[in-house]
Design a protein around this motif. Structure first.
Motif, PDB file in Angstrom:
ATOM      1  N   TYR A  85     -11.602  -0.808  -2.476  1.00  0.00           N
ATOM      2  CA  TYR A  85     -12.666  -1.797  -2.354  1.00  0.00           C
ATOM      3  C   TYR A  85     -12.201  -3.166  -2.865  1.00  0.00           C
ATOM      4  N   PHE A 142     -10.004  -4.796  -0.365  1.00  0.00           N
ATOM      5  CA  PHE A 142     -10.705  -5.289   0.818  1.00  0.00           C
ATOM      6  C   PHE A 142     -11.511  -6.542   0.512  1.00  0.00           C
ATOM      7  N   GLY A 193       3.144  -4.150  -5.670  1.00  0.00           N
ATOM      8  CA  GLY A 193       3.829  -2.937  -6.061  1.00  0.00           C
ATOM      9  C   GLY A 193       5.246  -2.905  -5.565  1.00  0.00           C
ATOM     10  N   LEU A 227       3.598   4.206  -9.281  1.00  0.00           N
ATOM     11  CA  LEU A 227       4.292   5.402  -8.810  1.00  0.00           C
ATOM     12  C   LEU A 227       3.807   6.633  -9.558  1.00  0.00           C
ATOM     13  N   LEU A 228       3.822   6.530 -10.872  1.00  0.00           N
ATOM     14  CA  LEU A 228       3.424   7.683 -11.673  1.00  0.00           C
ATOM     15  C   LEU A 228       1.978   8.060 -11.398  1.00  0.00           C
ATOM     16  N   PHE A 270       0.157   7.450  -8.775  1.00  0.00           N
ATOM     17  CA  PHE A 270      -0.087   7.992  -7.439  1.00  0.00           C
ATOM     18  C   PHE A 270       0.452   9.409  -7.308  1.00  0.00           C
ATOM     19  N   ILE A 271       1.614   9.623  -7.890  1.00  0.00           N
ATOM     20  CA  ILE A 271       2.157  10.979  -7.802  1.00  0.00           C
ATOM     21  C   ILE A 271       1.177  11.967  -8.409  1.00  0.00           C
ATOM     22  N   VAL A 315      -2.130  12.228  -6.310  1.00  0.00           N
ATOM     23  CA  VAL A 315      -2.043  13.056  -5.104  1.00  0.00           C
ATOM     24  C   VAL A 315      -1.981  14.524  -5.493  1.00  0.00           C
ATOM     25  N   LYS A 316      -1.322  14.760  -6.615  1.00  0.00           N
ATOM     26  CA  LYS A 316      -1.231  16.141  -7.066  1.00  0.00           C
ATOM     27  C   LYS A 316      -2.615  16.662  -7.468  1.00  0.00           C
ATOM     28  N   ILE A 362      -4.506  10.074  -1.652  1.00  0.00           N
ATOM     29  CA  ILE A 362      -3.975   9.509  -0.408  1.00  0.00           C
ATOM     30  C   ILE A 362      -4.723   8.230  -0.065  1.00  0.00           C
ATOM     31  N   VAL A 397      -3.418   5.540  -2.224  1.00  0.00           N
ATOM     32  CA  VAL A 397      -2.094   5.087  -1.788  1.00  0.00           C
ATOM     33  C   VAL A 397      -2.228   4.181  -0.575  1.00  0.00           C
ATOM     34  N   SER A 398      -3.146   4.557   0.306  1.00  0.00           N
ATOM     35  CA  SER A 398      -3.318   3.712   1.487  1.00  0.00           C
ATOM     36  C   SER A 398      -3.837   2.330   1.104  1.00  0.00           C
ATOM     37  N   LEU A 435      -2.637   0.547  -0.853  1.00  0.00           N
ATOM     38  CA  LEU A 435      -1.472  -0.318  -1.038  1.00  0.00           C
ATOM     39  C   LEU A 435      -1.264  -1.241   0.161  1.00  0.00           C
ATOM     40  N   VAL A 436      -1.545  -0.716   1.340  1.00  0.00           N
ATOM     41  CA  VAL A 436      -1.355  -1.548   2.530  1.00  0.00           C
ATOM     42  C   VAL A 436      -2.309  -2.730   2.493  1.00  0.00           C
ATOM     43  N   ALA A 445      -1.280  -5.172  -0.032  1.00  0.00           N
ATOM     44  CA  ALA A 445      -0.161  -5.973   0.463  1.00  0.00           C
ATOM     45  C   ALA A 445      -0.669  -7.046   1.420  1.00  0.00           C
ATOM     46  N   ARG A 476       5.098  -1.405   5.533  1.00  0.00           N
ATOM     47  CA  ARG A 476       4.352  -0.801   4.438  1.00  0.00           C
ATOM     48  C   ARG A 476       3.509   0.379   4.923  1.00  0.00           C
ATOM     49  N   ILE A 519       3.788   4.139   3.451  1.00  0.00           N
ATOM     50  CA  ILE A 519       2.776   4.986   2.835  1.00  0.00           C
ATOM     51  C   ILE A 519       3.059   6.436   3.199  1.00  0.00           C
ATOM     52  N   ILE A 541       6.059  12.625  -2.112  1.00  0.00           N
ATOM     53  CA  ILE A 541       5.206  13.360  -3.041  1.00  0.00           C
ATOM     54  C   ILE A 541       5.039  14.801  -2.554  1.00  0.00           C
ATOM     55  N   LEU A 545       5.937  17.848  -4.814  1.00  0.00           N
ATOM     56  CA  LEU A 545       4.979  18.867  -5.220  1.00  0.00           C
ATOM     57  C   LEU A 545       5.342  20.227  -4.649  1.00  0.00           C
ATOM     58  N   PHE A 575     -17.794  -4.707   2.689  1.00  0.00           N
ATOM     59  CA  PHE A 575     -17.597  -4.611   1.251  1.00  0.00           C
ATOM     60  C   PHE A 575     -17.958  -5.915   0.553  1.00  0.00           C
TER      61      PHE A 575
END
Lengths: 491, 645, 102, 473, 175
Positions: free
Chosen positions: A293, A296, A390, A401-402, A404-405, A408-409, A416, A419-420, A422-423, A426, B181, B185, B192, B196, B591
């Motif tokens: 959010y 955006f 990033g 990185l940490l 997100f890893i 996701v876990k 996810i 992580v998206s 990030l786009v 950017a 990018r 992703i 990952i 995992l 938003f």
């Protein structure tokens, strides 16, 4: 005043009281010597920085745990202790505060309006921040927390810009409304534990009923979360940042927002692990929404500081997400992100500050082509933007990185989604960079000189730190980890 | 630095992984105002790197096992992300390619960028680029690879948007960054997934484990497909291919670098790097094969209609990358890498030659260049023709060999459709590359097709006029070297093959094909391919080279198709629309409104409500004593009633 | 029917009537009179409790006695303030006194 | 026999009152001289009270109890009296010829409230309360040139008389149900009969008289008008000293139920919430700073009640501490108001504009005091709130505390408005610098230091408050 | 027996008459808009209350009631009336909302305390003295209530000074 446990030189107290001393000294400087005020401020900031660096280097990550402990009984009947200590989570925060203060003082070097009051209030603010980051007693955490909040009002309302009174009022009320939840939360825990101690670790040892933890955690999370910019309690942040003067934005977004996250971690998660487990799902959801959010909404902003404000929302979402994973990696990342976001956003505001000082506008459509006229000043912003995106080898990358890893876990779907984000981040960062700094040379700004070395020095320091820890993240992550591992194990 | 002298291999690797970075830092921080010094630092650094790379290649060419160095970069819980070097045959080959091309491009840039105000900055970014790429190439683990992969993206962003005052340039940089990018992703999520599902990101471990079946097949497939997303973004595969043609906004040497050995090559390199991992998942391979094929064909069609000299090469890059992906996906490990190698050479050559033309005539339009007398620049003209011949796959140029190898691999694939596509692609490549050559060689003075395609928007290289001697030669030498390489490289196919495959035991089936692939079918294929290529060239000659040719191209007869091609199959439009609809008007708008109205408005509303409440309640204090007293008495009465009842 | 409840009821009536007067009368002196009624209600209560419940009959009487004294003082002060108000406003209507509000 | 020494502070104030009574008979009393004498006498009074702090014992056949609890509040009262006389140097709110009477009534009022906090017998309490009320009824309409505020006195009087009638009515019920007028006996007997409506109603109505003094909802109605309408010094006195005695008495009376009646506690909770909310909400829209402080005092009465309604030692002690905090902070505010409006007019918030330039010290005092009232650390106001809330949470009143904190946030809004005026606004017209005499400087500095010091090092004061309430039955 | 019965019932009847007088006086003191009626009503009511005091066994208090209330307070009120508003002026009309609010609040209160008075189980003290002599009162006044006794003098002093002060008559001849 019994139970003095000064193992060595009280370094933390020294840092804390150096700021208060600075405050006093500044108050007694005559009004007509602004230069002296600045020099004194810088001097004390340097002292604080040096001491923090000492703490940073002296902290032994192999030993871990609390170090530099100072513990004095303060109010006997309530069980309040003057209890300063630092573990791997505090040390980076203390360092961050010192760095941001130092660079903040430098950034405001050209201030000419009510200089004395400004620096006095800044030191009060910073004293509060240090206090929170050092105290291990709930009472003092809260006290310092509030001390760090209320100077924001005059700082923004007097020295601010766009809609400053509105922004100041909104920010102050909103944040103190948050603290209106923290205080009951703290007192509730204290009362449930028998009303004998505010010592964080003793309370932790006493432990709480699951139901109690759930209630208390909500209060603490919301209270601190407001300051941490948790969605949907974030709207004070852009408004406040826009209104605040440069260095206040730096300290505020750079350090103060971390107080919120730190509070959640230090108070909420330490004392209410069960509550945290219960609410972690929701926390992760809010954090994820915040990440996406924020990016955006940032895309639609036309004010540079709004953009940064929303990027802060997004980045603090990463912190929240990391915390909510309850894994070592996630919390490591969150703390690391607190540190790097602090530096990064300070850099952002510092860079914008110079631009605003010179052009008197921070509206993106009015700017443009700044890179031609002031390449150095622009470079700092662009670097900060890279960090915000990033880009690897800048410290916030590792943190993300940490986080997100582990996200996701732990929460695949939300991870996810985050992580998206990030786009989008950017996209919006680059969009801002492009519209502000790229493009044809703008004749309006042709006369503006590029930033001279001295005024650029705060930004150079910040960039240096970002890249340094980006290349050598272990230097700070090991320290963080030394606190996080036992913390997670104790959950 | 006590550990430096003990191990020359390590020192060399370290030099490659640090020197360009240091050079960038030094340039940016200290030597920005001194252009020549900056240039010297950067070129010096890359020269040392080149030396080191060659040293490593030579020293380790017979090494029985990959040499690996690792240090923990970060340690978090039980996850260790190492920084280190994996020096095996593939990485060393790639390292050398990168070093060579970077070196040549940087030397070339001395001439090309001469007098540019941002000269120092340019070299800093070049160093960054070289650093990122080289460190990526020798990365031992996926995360390190990913990290430098991202940095490659950053460097290309900076270089594509080098002329930042030009809106289209910064736009192109942004586009490149964001689109890659998008793929990254997937890459990141793939990492990952592997982390995992497997728990180790060491490339060798991954490869071994995947081959040995130690990883759950679902993890492999999912991981491979996700990682392939990164390849799609970086190597401009369908559907993320539109950024690459736009990336021509950067200076031409940058394009050369980008298209040959660095940015886009990274994708294919990644794929070959974890080839065994990929190969363990037939599904992922199939996906990659289809994507590669589509990309190759699509890009070729786009190249048919453009008049921008660099864009032609850009589309050709895309299509050649598609070729490589096809090859790898079809199991042709060597063929793919070989094509990557040869392609690096001749594509750099092509771009650098074009650069000379552009530098000379200040235009990107091939017709303008032709009319301006491009053929008179003999050396570049010859070199470019050499490059084009290689691209078209004409014997004996390097492209011929690698393309044949790929077609050989495709021929082995059970589905012959891909072979057909490959052959078609080869023909198309020949056609469009010679279309360009003939445009320059046989210019038409009449401007009959006035401004039909406004591709050649004024290029930014508007610095100094005519070429000084040393400037020209700085550009010409690299070109000539590259032309030579293109000429001879093809003949080293067997050496390369044995070098590369010594480590890759011929255990899996596809490799065996390549070893014994010199059967009758192979020769038939070879002849067919060459014929198709020559046919393409000839067709191009008919349309563009021949004196009576209209220079219009057969597509002029199908305007709809031409428009489709010229608009890149409307992919950009689609993205633009999607971006507008989904991002700007969609989420962002919703938003933002939500933020202003609902969330912030809610907060403000609460405040207003409170203040309004204060105003409303203040009427209780009406000033009329007795009304107040009524309130008081009634309240007390109610309280008393509470107890009474 | 000479019981405690009757007295208490009478006292309650007196008190409530007084209260009503205070709430309703616009004449300040009328309000004062009403307050005297309220005090009388309380007085009556004391005397009644004294008569029916209390261990020491003297205490309630003393209470009532002092309340009378207080009532006198209150009347004096009240009246003087009312007169002071009258001298300023030329009115003893309480509704005139509503400038301070909000 | 009686130990008259226990009665020293009260006797001293009787003497002070006589002195001023004599002065009032003088033909022409010099205001300056009167002021000096008043300050000296009040200061000595403070010293005397402090000196007597450790005395304990009963007087007047057990109807008068001198213990630490009462002595602490006497110190507060003496302090309040001293504070108020300190700021009487420019007593322009009162006609010069009435100054002697002003001081006389002030001393009488202080005396009455001292007796009030020591009285442990209903009649004594009632009479003492009436005496203090009457002095205030008379002080309020003494305002010079008070045409605009002439109605204040009558409003105060009418509300006060009604409240005191309610109180004596309630006391009669208490007397009826427990057959005694001694507080100690009532406390002993009340819990047995607390199931009877009359007991709780009697208690509640009797509390009404003190709630009136404390300006607690719904007995608050006089406060805004009186604060606004009375002379600044008188308002100061009403806002500071007179609240202390009321707080002490509320503690004493609430303690009678010993927490036995659930409904009673709920009623107190409701009153406290209503008081906080009402006060804070209405304060938002105020323009006159004294009126604003009146509403804030209504809210603070609610906070104080939170501590009291816990009915634990911790609760009472927190209320005592809160009372002290309130005294100091409120006085600091009023001192600034008086100094900024030396001609005794009513200060509008906007008139504070540019105060930071006109007098930085006063501006800082004001800011700190207001932050203290808002409950922001490190002032003693925060510590007070903290203690009160801690006590409430110990009893498990979580919602009450949350509502209290939300209210504190609301209150911050209007305090910030005042601070904004003092620090941010540029004055519309030139007001000129504020004349601050050295005494005021010392006073400001002392207040600032006190507010911060007690806030940061509350231990000793908390211990004192705990010791004070530990003597309560 | 019959005599006492007659006396009893007579006393009973008179008691109710007295109660009626009290109510009538109270009503007269509150309802009419003419202030003079109010004073007369007050006097009537207070006298009735004095009579009730007799029923409650205190002749002394009844006397005091007449002396202080009727004798002092009511006279003071009459003086105030004379000093303040001319009686011949038109009395303003009543306002219905205020009336309703007043009646509402007062009747709530009445209902409340009435209910309290009736629902409470009043218990007499275990040991009850029967010492109604004035001597005891006087004794108590000088011992247990000595402080109150002193203070009430202060109250009256304050009231006197206050009255003089507030009404504006200065004791100083200069003004």
């Amino acid at each position: 005043m019994t139970a003095m446990e000064f193992a060595q030189f009280p370094i933390l107290s020294a840092i804390l009281f150096s700021t208060l001393l600075a405050l006093l000294v500044i108050l007694f400087i005559p009004d007509d010597r602004p230069k002296l005020v600045k020099q004194v401020s810088l001097g004390f900031a340097a002292v604080g920085l040096a001491l923090s660096l000492y703490v940073y280097f002296a902290y032994d990550p192999h030993k871990g745990g609390l170090q530099f402990v100072e513990r004095v009984l303060w109010v006997k009947s309530l069980g309040i202790y003057y209890f300063l200590a630092a573990d791997g989570i505090n040390v980076p925060m203390i360092l961050l505060t010192a760095v941001v203060l130092f660079t903040g003082v430098l950034t405001m070097w050209e201030l000419d309006k009510r200089v004395k009051e400004y620096f006095a209030l800044t030191y009060l603010l910073v004293a509060g921040v240090y206090g929170v980051f050092m105290s291990m007693d709930l009472f003092f955490i809260f006290v310092w927390y509030d001390v760090s909040l209320f100077p924001m009002y005059p700082l923004i309302a007097i020295w601010g810009s766009t809609r400053k009174e509105y922004g100041a009022m909104k920010l102050t009320l909103y944040l103190l409304a948050g603290s209106a939840l923290i205080l009951p939360g703290i007192l509730y825990l204290w009362a449930v534990a028998g009303g004998t101690t505010f010592d964080l670790f003793e309370l932790q040892r006493l432990g709480f009923d699951v139901q109690v933890q759930r209630i208390a955690f909500v209060m603490l999370y919301l209270g601190f979360g407001i300051l941490a910019g948790v969605w949907p309690f974030h709207t004070w942040s852009p408004v406040g940042h826009v209104a605040a003067p440069t260095a206040v934005s730096m300290i505020h977004a750079g350090v103060l927002m971390k107080l919120g996250a730190y509070g959640i971690l230090r108070v909420g998660m330490t004392l209410c692990p069960e509550g945290l487990v219960y609410w972690a799902d929701l926390m992760a959801l809010l954090a994820t929404i915040g990440i996406v959010y924020g990016a955006f909404v940032g895309l639609a902003q036309t004010d540079l500081k709004y953009v940064i404000g929303y990027s802060s929302v997004s980045h603090m979402g990463i912190v929240g997400l990391g915390l909510s994973t309850l894994t070592v990696d996630g919390i490591n990342g969150a703390v690391f992100q607190m540190f790097s976001h602090g530096i990064m956003t300070a850099l952002f505001f510092s860079a914008v500050g110079y631009i605003y000082d010179k052009t008197h506008t921070k509206m993106i459509p009015e700017l443009g082509g700044l890179s031609k006229t002031m390449p150095k000043a622009s470079a700092f912003f662009i670097l900060a933007a890279f960090c915000g995106i990033g880009v690897p080898c800048m410290s916030s990358f590792w943190a993300e990185l940490l986080v997100f890893i582990s996200a996701v876990k732990t929460y695949p779907l939300r991870g996810i989604l985050a992580v998206s984000g990030l786009v989008v981040s950017a996209l919006f960062m680059l969009r801002v960079v492009q519209k502000t700094f790229y493009g044809e040379k703008n004749p309006k700004w042709e006369h503006i000189p590029d930033v001279p070395l001295f005024l650029a020095s705060p930004r150079i320091i910040l960039v240096g730190i970002l890249i340094f820890y980006g290349l050598f993240p272990r230097l700070i992550l090991d320290i963080i980890q030394s606190a996080v591992v036992p913390f997670v194990n104790s959950l | 630095m006590m550990w430096l002298p003990h191990d020359p291999v390590l020192s060399a690797a370290l030099a490659c992984a640090t020197l360009p970075f240091l050079s960038m830092a030094v340039i940016l921080i200290f030597t920005r105002p001194y252009q020549r010094l900056s240039c010297a630092i950067s070129v010096g650094a890359i020269t040392v790197c080149l030396g080191c790379a060659l040293y490593l290649l030579i020293t380790l060419r017979h090494a029985p096992a990959p040499v690996e160095y690792q240090w923990a970069w970060i340690v978090s819980s039980d996850m260790v992300i190492p920084f280190g070097f994996l020096l095996d045959r593939l990485s060393l080959l790639m390292l050398t390619i990168v070093a060579v091309i970077s070196f040549l491009v940087q030397v070339y840039s001395i001439g090309y960028m001469h007098g540019d105000p941002g000269f120092s900055r340019y070299y800093a970014f070049q160093s960054l680029f070289a650093w990122a790429m080289m460190t990526m190439v020798i990365a031992p683990g996926m995360l390190q690879l990913y990290i430098f992969w991202e940095l490659v993206g950053l460097a290309s962003y900076l270089l594509i948007g080098y002329y930042y005052e030009k809106w289209s340039a910064s736009q192109a940089g942004k586009k490149a960054f964001v689109m890659t990018r998008l793929g990254d992703i997937g890459f990141f999520l793939g990492i990952i997934t592997v982390l995992l599902g497997f728990g180790d990101l060491g490339i060798l471990h991954m490869n071994h484990a995947a081959q040995a079946g130690d990883i759950h097949p679902a993890v492999v497939t999912l991981g491979a497909i996700l990682i392939f997303c990164g390849v799609v973004g970086k190597s401009a595969q369908f559907p993320l291919l539109t950024w690459l043609p736009d990336a021509m906004e950067g200076p031409t040497p940058v394009s050369a670098l980008l298209h040959s050995a660095t940015m886009v090559a990274a994708g294919v390199y990644l794929m070959s790097r974890i080839f065994p991992f990929f190969a363990a998942s037939p599904d992922a391979m199939a996906v990659a094969l289809i994507i590669g094929t589509i990309t190759m064909l699509l890009a070729s069609t786009m190249a048919f209609v453009t008049y921008d000299i660099k864009q032609v090469w850009a589309y050709s890059t895309v299509s050649q990358l598609g070729f490589m992906v096809m090859s790898l996906a079809a199991g042709g490990y060597f063929a793919g890498v070989f094509h990557l190698t040869t392609h690096a050479g001749f594509k750099a050559l092509l771009f650098l030659c074009s650069g000379i033309f552009i530098h000379e005539y200040h235009t990107n339009d091939m017709r303008e260049i032709g009319r301006g007398g491009g053929r008179k620049l003999t050396i570049p003209m010859i070199c470019m023709t050499v490059g084009a011949l290689a691209l078209a796959g004409i014997f004996p140029f390097s492209g011929f060999f690698s393309k044949e190898a790929i077609l050989g691999v495709l021929a082995e694939h059970p589905n012959k459709l891909f072979l057909g596509a490959g052959l078609l692609g080869a023909a198309m490549t020949a056609y469009y590359s010679f279309r360009l050559i003939f445009f320059i060689l046989f210019p038409r003075s009449t401007a009959e097709e006035a401004s039909h395609h406004e591709e050649a928007h004024g290029h930014g290289d508007d610095h100094g006029g005519g070429h000084h001697g040393h400037v020209f030669w700085a550009m010409a030498w690299p070109v000539m070297i590259l032309a030579t390489v293109t000429l001879v490289l093809g003949f080293f196919q067997n050496e390369l093959q044995s070098y590369l495959l010594a480590l890759e035991p011929a255990s899996h089936g596809h490799e065996a094909v390549e070893h014994g692939g010199h059967g009758v079918g192979h020769y038939l294929l070879l002849v067919t391919a060459v014929c198709l290529a020559v046919g393409g060239v000839f067709f191009a000659y008919l349309e563009f080279g021949w004196k009576k040719a209209t220079q219009e191209g057969f597509l002029r007869k199908f305007p709809a198709v031409e428009t489709l091609f010229a608009n890149r199959w409307y992919m950009d439009h689609f993205y633009r629309k999607a971006l507008d609809l989904l991002v700007y008007c969609g989420f962002t708008n919703v938003f933002t409104r939500n933020d202003r109205r609902v969330i912030d408005g809610g907060i403000d509303g609460i405040c207003r409500f409170t203040v309004g409440g204060g105003r409303a309640v203040s009427f209780l204090q009406s000033g009329m004593l007795q009304y107040n007293l009524v309130l008081m008495v009634a309240a007390v009465g109610v309280l008393v009633l509470v107890f009474a009842l | 029917m000479n019981s405690l409840s009757v007295y208490l009821t009478v006292a309650a009536v007196l008190f409530s009537l007084g209260l009503f007067g205070v709430l309703m009368r616009r004449n300040l002196i009328g309000m004062l009179i009403s307050i005297e009624l309220m005090l009388n209600g309380a007085n009556l209560n004391f005397m009644a409790f004294n008569r029916f419940l209390a261990p020491e009959p003297a205490v309630g009487q003393i209470m009532a006695l002092f309340i009378m004294g207080i009532a006198a003082a209150e009347a004096a002060i009240g009246l003087s303030i009312i007169l002071a108000l009258f001298r300023r406003l030329r009115s003893i209507n309480v509704e005139r006194a509503q400038r301070l509000r909000g | 026999m009686m130990k008259w020494t226990l009665f020293t502070p009260e006797l001293y104030y009787v003497a002070v009152a006589s002195v001023f009574f004599l002065c009032s008979l003088e033909k022409k009393a010099d205001p300056r001289r009167l002021y000096r004498w008043a300050v000296i006498l009040a200061g000595v009074g403070l010293a005397v009270t402090v000196a007597c702090a450790r005395m304990e014992g009963f007087l007047f056949f057990d109807s008068y109890k001198v213990d630490l609890f009462s002595q602490v509040f006497k110190i507060f009262l003496a302090l309040g009296m001293f504070f108020v006389t300190m700021v009487c140097s420019e007593l322009y709110g009162i006609e010069p010829r009435k100054h002697a009477e002003f001081y006389f009534l002030l001393s009488i009022c202080t005396l009455a409230m001292m007796m009030l906090v020591s009285a442990v017998e209903l009649l004594t309490i009632y009479i003492a309360l009436e005496l203090s009320s009457y002095s205030l009824y008379l002080l309020v309409p003494m305002r010079h040139r008070a045409d605009e505020y002439v109605e204040t006195g009558i409003k105060y009087f009418m509300v006060g008389a009604t409240a005191s009638a309610l109180m004596i009515f309630g006391m009669s019920y208490l007397f009826g149900i427990t057959h005694t007028t001694y507080v100690a006996d009532i406390i002993r007997k009340l819990p047995e009969v607390l199931n009877q409506p009359a007991a709780v109603v009697g208690l509640l109505l009797a509390l009404g008289g003190f709630f009136f003094k404390q300006a607690l909802f719904p007995f608050h109605i006089w406060a805004p008008d009186v604060y606004q309408g009375a002379a600044n010094q008188v308002t100061t006195y009403i806002a500071t000293a007179s609240k202390m005695a009321a707080a002490a008495m509320v503690i004493r009376f609430v303690g009678m139920s010993t927490g036995q009646s659930e409904v009673f506690i709920q009623v107190l909770v409701a009153l406290s919430i209503l008081s906080m909310t009402f006060g804070n909400l209405v304060a938002i829209v105020q323009k006159d700073i004294k009126r604003l402080l009146a509403y804030s005092s209504i809210a603070h009465a609610g906070y104080m009640l939170i501590g009291i309604l816990c009915m634990t030692q911790r609760g009472y002690s927190s209320a005592v501490y809160y009372a002290l905090a309130y005294l100091v902070m409120n006085f600091a505010c009023f001192m600034v108001i008086i100094k900024v409006a030396p001609d005794g007019h009513n200060l509008q918030i906007k008139e504070l504009a540019g105060l930071h330039k006109r007098s930085p010290l006063l501006a800082m005092t004001l800011m700190l005091a207001l932050f203290g009232l808002a409950g922001i650390p490190p002032t003693l106001g925060f510590t007070g709130k903290f203690l009160v809330f801690a006590a409430a949470l110990e009893k498990g009143y979580l919602m009450l505390v949350i509502i209290g904190m939300i209210n504190a946030t609301i209150s911050l809004y209007y305090y910030l408005i005042v601070i904004k005026a003092a620090y941010l606004l540029e004055p519309v017209r030139e007001y000129g610098p504020v004349r601050v005499d050295p005494w005021t400087r010392v006073m400001s500095a002392a207040l600032v230091i006190a507010m911060v010091y007690v806030g940061i090092f509350p231990d000793r004061f908390v211990a004192l408050a705990e010791a004070a309430v530990s003597v309560l039955p | 027996m019959s005599g006492s019965f007659v006396i009893d019932s007579l006393a009973h009847a008179v008691f109710w008459v007295v109660v009626g007088i009290v109510f009538a006086g109270a009503a007269l003191a509150v309802f009419p808009r003419n202030i003079v009626y109010n004073v007369l009503g007050l006097i009537l009511c207070l006298t009735g209350v004095a009579a009730l005091f007799l029923y409650l066994g205190s002749f002394f208090l009844a006397l005091m009631q007449l002396l202080i209330y009727v004798g002092a307070i009511c006279i003071a009120i009459v003086f105030a009336i004379m000093l303040s508003r001319p009686l011949h002026l038109e009395v303003p009309k009543r306002r219905m909302p205020k009336l309703a609010a007043g009646i509402g609040a007062a009747s709530i209160f009445f209902a409340a305390i009435g209910a309290v008075a009736w629902k409470t189980a009043w218990k007499p003290a275990a040991e009850r003295g029967a010492d109604w002599t004035i001597t005891t009162i006087g004794h108590l006044l000088l011992t247990r209530y000595a402080l109150v006794f002193e203070v009430i003098s202060l109250v009256l002093l304050v009231a006197i000074i206050g009255a003089i002060l507030t009404t504006g008559f200065s004791r100083r001849l200069s003004s």
